[in-house]
Design a protein around this motif. Sequence first.
Motif, PDB file in Angstrom:
ATOM      1  N   ASP A  86       0.817  -1.223   0.000  1.00  9.93           N
ATOM      2  CA  ASP A  86       0.000   0.000   0.000  1.00  9.93           C
ATOM      3  C   ASP A  86       0.849   1.271   0.000  1.00  9.93           C
ATOM      4  O   ASP A  86       0.580   2.225   0.751  1.00  9.93           O
ATOM      5  N   PHE A  87       1.857   1.302  -0.869  1.00 13.76           N
ATOM      6  CA  PHE A  87       2.711   2.489  -0.916  1.00 13.76           C
ATOM      7  C   PHE A  87       1.996   3.618  -1.652  1.00 13.76           C
ATOM      8  O   PHE A  87       1.468   3.432  -2.753  1.00 13.76           O
ATOM      9  N   ILE A  88       1.995   4.808  -1.034  1.00 10.22           N
ATOM     10  CA  ILE A  88       1.321   5.976  -1.597  1.00 10.22           C
ATOM     11  C   ILE A  88       2.299   7.146  -1.628  1.00 10.22           C
ATOM     12  O   ILE A  88       2.966   7.442  -0.629  1.00 10.22           O
ATOM     13  N   TYR A  89       2.377   7.795  -2.781  1.00  6.70           N
ATOM     14  CA  TYR A  89       3.206   8.995  -2.951  1.00  6.70           C
ATOM     15  C   TYR A  89       2.263  10.164  -3.182  1.00  6.70           C
ATOM     16  O   TYR A  89       1.383  10.116  -4.050  1.00  6.70           O
ATOM     17  N   VAL A  90       2.441  11.226  -2.384  1.00  4.64           N
ATOM     18  CA  VAL A  90       1.524  12.374  -2.413  1.00  4.64           C
ATOM     19  C   VAL A  90       2.310  13.648  -2.682  1.00  4.64           C
ATOM     20  O   VAL A  90       3.362  13.885  -2.056  1.00  4.64           O
ATOM     21  N   VAL A  91       1.802  14.476  -3.608  1.00  2.00           N
ATOM     22  CA  VAL A  91       2.372  15.799  -3.860  1.00  2.00           C
ATOM     23  C   VAL A  91       1.231  16.776  -4.089  1.00  2.00           C
ATOM     24  O   VAL A  91       0.118  16.387  -4.446  1.00  2.00           O
ATOM     25  N   SER A  92       1.518  18.052  -3.877  1.00  2.00           N
ATOM     26  CA  SER A  92       0.522  19.091  -4.105  1.00  2.00           C
ATOM     27  C   SER A  92       1.102  20.148  -5.028  1.00  2.00           C
ATOM     28  O   SER A  92       2.266  20.536  -4.911  1.00  2.00           O
ATOM     29  N   THR A  93       0.263  20.635  -5.946  1.00  2.00           N
ATOM     30  CA  THR A  93       0.684  21.733  -6.824  1.00  2.00           C
ATOM     31  C   THR A  93       0.467  23.089  -6.163  1.00  2.00           C
ATOM     32  O   THR A  93       0.792  24.115  -6.748  1.00  2.00           O
ATOM     33  N   GLY A  94      -0.105  23.080  -4.939  1.00  2.00           N
ATOM     34  CA  GLY A  94      -0.343  24.327  -4.217  1.00  2.00           C
ATOM     35  C   GLY A  94       0.535  24.439  -2.990  1.00  2.00           C
ATOM     36  O   GLY A  94       1.504  23.690  -2.804  1.00  2.00           O
ATOM     37  N   GLU A  95       0.151  25.357  -2.120  1.00  2.00           N
ATOM     38  CA  GLU A  95       0.932  25.622  -0.914  1.00  2.00           C
ATOM     39  C   GLU A  95       0.723  24.568   0.159  1.00  2.00           C
ATOM     40  O   GLU A  95       1.567  24.399   1.045  1.00  2.00           O
ATOM     41  N   ASN A  96      -0.423  23.850   0.123  1.00  2.00           N
ATOM     42  CA  ASN A  96      -0.771  22.920   1.197  1.00  2.00           C
ATOM     43  C   ASN A  96      -1.159  21.546   0.640  1.00  2.00           C
ATOM     44  O   ASN A  96      -1.560  21.420  -0.525  1.00  2.00           O
ATOM     45  N   ILE A  97      -1.030  20.542   1.494  1.00  2.00           N
ATOM     46  CA  ILE A  97      -1.527  19.205   1.199  1.00  2.00           C
ATOM     47  C   ILE A  97      -2.963  19.133   1.700  1.00  2.00           C
ATOM     48  O   ILE A  97      -3.228  19.333   2.904  1.00  2.00           O
ATOM     49  N   ASP A  98      -3.909  18.892   0.794  1.00  2.00           N
ATOM     50  CA  ASP A  98      -5.309  18.743   1.213  1.00  2.00           C
ATOM     51  C   ASP A  98      -5.417  17.555   2.158  1.00  2.00           C
ATOM     52  O   ASP A  98      -4.787  16.508   1.942  1.00  2.00           O
TER      53      ASP A  98
END
Length: 591
Positions: A129-141
């Motif tokens: 269950d590996f998950i990679y998260v990135v945000s194009t904005g200032e914050n992580i939703d």
Amino acid sequence: MILIRKISYIAGLLAIAFLSNFCANVVAPSGGPKDVTPPEILEMDPDNKSTNFTNDKFEITFNEYVQLKDVNQSLLISPPLKEKPEIKMRSKTVIVTLSKEDTLRDNTTYIFNFGNSIVDLNEGNELEDFIYVVSTGENIDSLRIEGSVMNAFDNKAIEEGLVMLYRNATDSTPMLRKPDYLARIIDGSFVITNLTEGEYSIFCLVDENRNMLFDLPTEKVAFLDSLIIPRAISKLVTDTIEVFDSTSADSVTYDSIIQYRSTKFFPKALDLFLFEEEFHKQFLSVKERPEKWRLFFQFSEPVDTLFQLELTEEKSKQDWYIEEFSINRDSISIWINDSILYNKDSLEVILSFPETDTTNTLVLSKDTIVFTISKNMDNKKVSQPNIKIDTLTIENNINTPFHTYKNIHITASHPILKVDTSRIKLFTIQDSIESEIKYNLIYDSLNQRKLELSFEIQPDTKYKLITDSTAFTDIYGFSSDSSASIFTSQTKDFYSSIIVHPDTTEKQLIIQLLNTKESVLHEHVILPGDSCKFENISPGSYMIKAIFDENSNGKWDTGKYIEKKQAEKVYYYPQSIETKSGWDNKIDLKF
């Protein structure tokens, strides 16, 4: 001299050892525990949960060589991209490159869920269950919703599928565009994370063609009627914990006050009920002549009065066959009763039948079919067992002990033309004395091969059924042989009963008694406020199922998404019901 010989001997051994090591293959040492450790991540570029992401790729480096297992099927990206990214290996690094066709949305958090597709090279240990998260904005939703998905017909957990969220959706949106967010169903549950604020429509799909669209009539779906508004409430919680002080001489314990932040997500866990819409694609799947006197047709759906059969050469000929429909009316045996016809090596007929065309419209089709007699017809594997025409065999359901609530069912190998009841006799046997008793013969209006013998059966009584030869004569003129069956009826105190008291509802209920395989044994349709009783129940394990019959048609109905119609709800009594002889079991259904 001796010293020189020893030196030469030792030098020879060293040389042999050197050559052996030089020529031998390098192998891993044997023994030791098996490696069960999954790959470890050493570095991610950019870091996981990075913000202001503008790259067109990211890299994940491991502590060992890894391989990608079904990554194209396993990788789930939310929100979904237009094109699949390119995924490749370089040494111990996984490189994911986004397609040039994709432009990431502003101020959006993206989730790359690899599932269990990353495994080590040697043992195949999974990085689960590996998950990679990135945000194009200032914050992580950070908002999330979760819940469960069950089959609407039996409330069983759905093993796989997609749960999808849409913003600004209409009823047709799941058919026209990909979702804004999505997650997989795993063992009946789902969690959609890293959501931004807003109103969402939720939709579940078993995506048969993997395009994230509800565009096949056989795809199973689930939905909620109302919009979902995810939110979170975070507050500072003060609590007391017990601390053990081992540094003290007396090893004392004392209470310590701690504070931590607790976050609760809303709405609470959602329940979705998956159904397959009613879709009837009618077609003829089997047409054959398994025996010379019988034609057989199998359809995908039940057939009605549109089914017609006529001879090509003698269209005006009437009554040349007898129809025998299956219980579901999806298969038909045609018993040819004209010897001139069934003795023909080739028989041509015109079949009229309902069929679904390319526009999914039911139309009347006609087909000219030529049936021939095969030389090895007797050995041919067919949909129904071969039946020899030169004999008439009779079977019944008699066994010991015989249930007191059943009739004797008689089945003939061919359609019956005549029954001589004077050659069928039923007796009771007591102290070796046989006494003839009366019975009624009930003919099956839908199947000319079946009839029932009904009589007032007494418990714990011995019976004898005698059928003399020629008691039954079939449409081909063949008669049955003589036979005798002796049986004893079940004792009076063998059976139990189950009385069901449901909660009061506004709708009609269908209460079903199921065996442990969930096959329906008996059912009652009851009005609001009523109870029902299942009698003559053999000792064993049973289940109770209730169907909320919304349209009062006496059967469970599936849903229809475009009409916003949910499948009818069902309820299972949570425990298995164990019955014993002579017991009355009372069950309260609390919905």
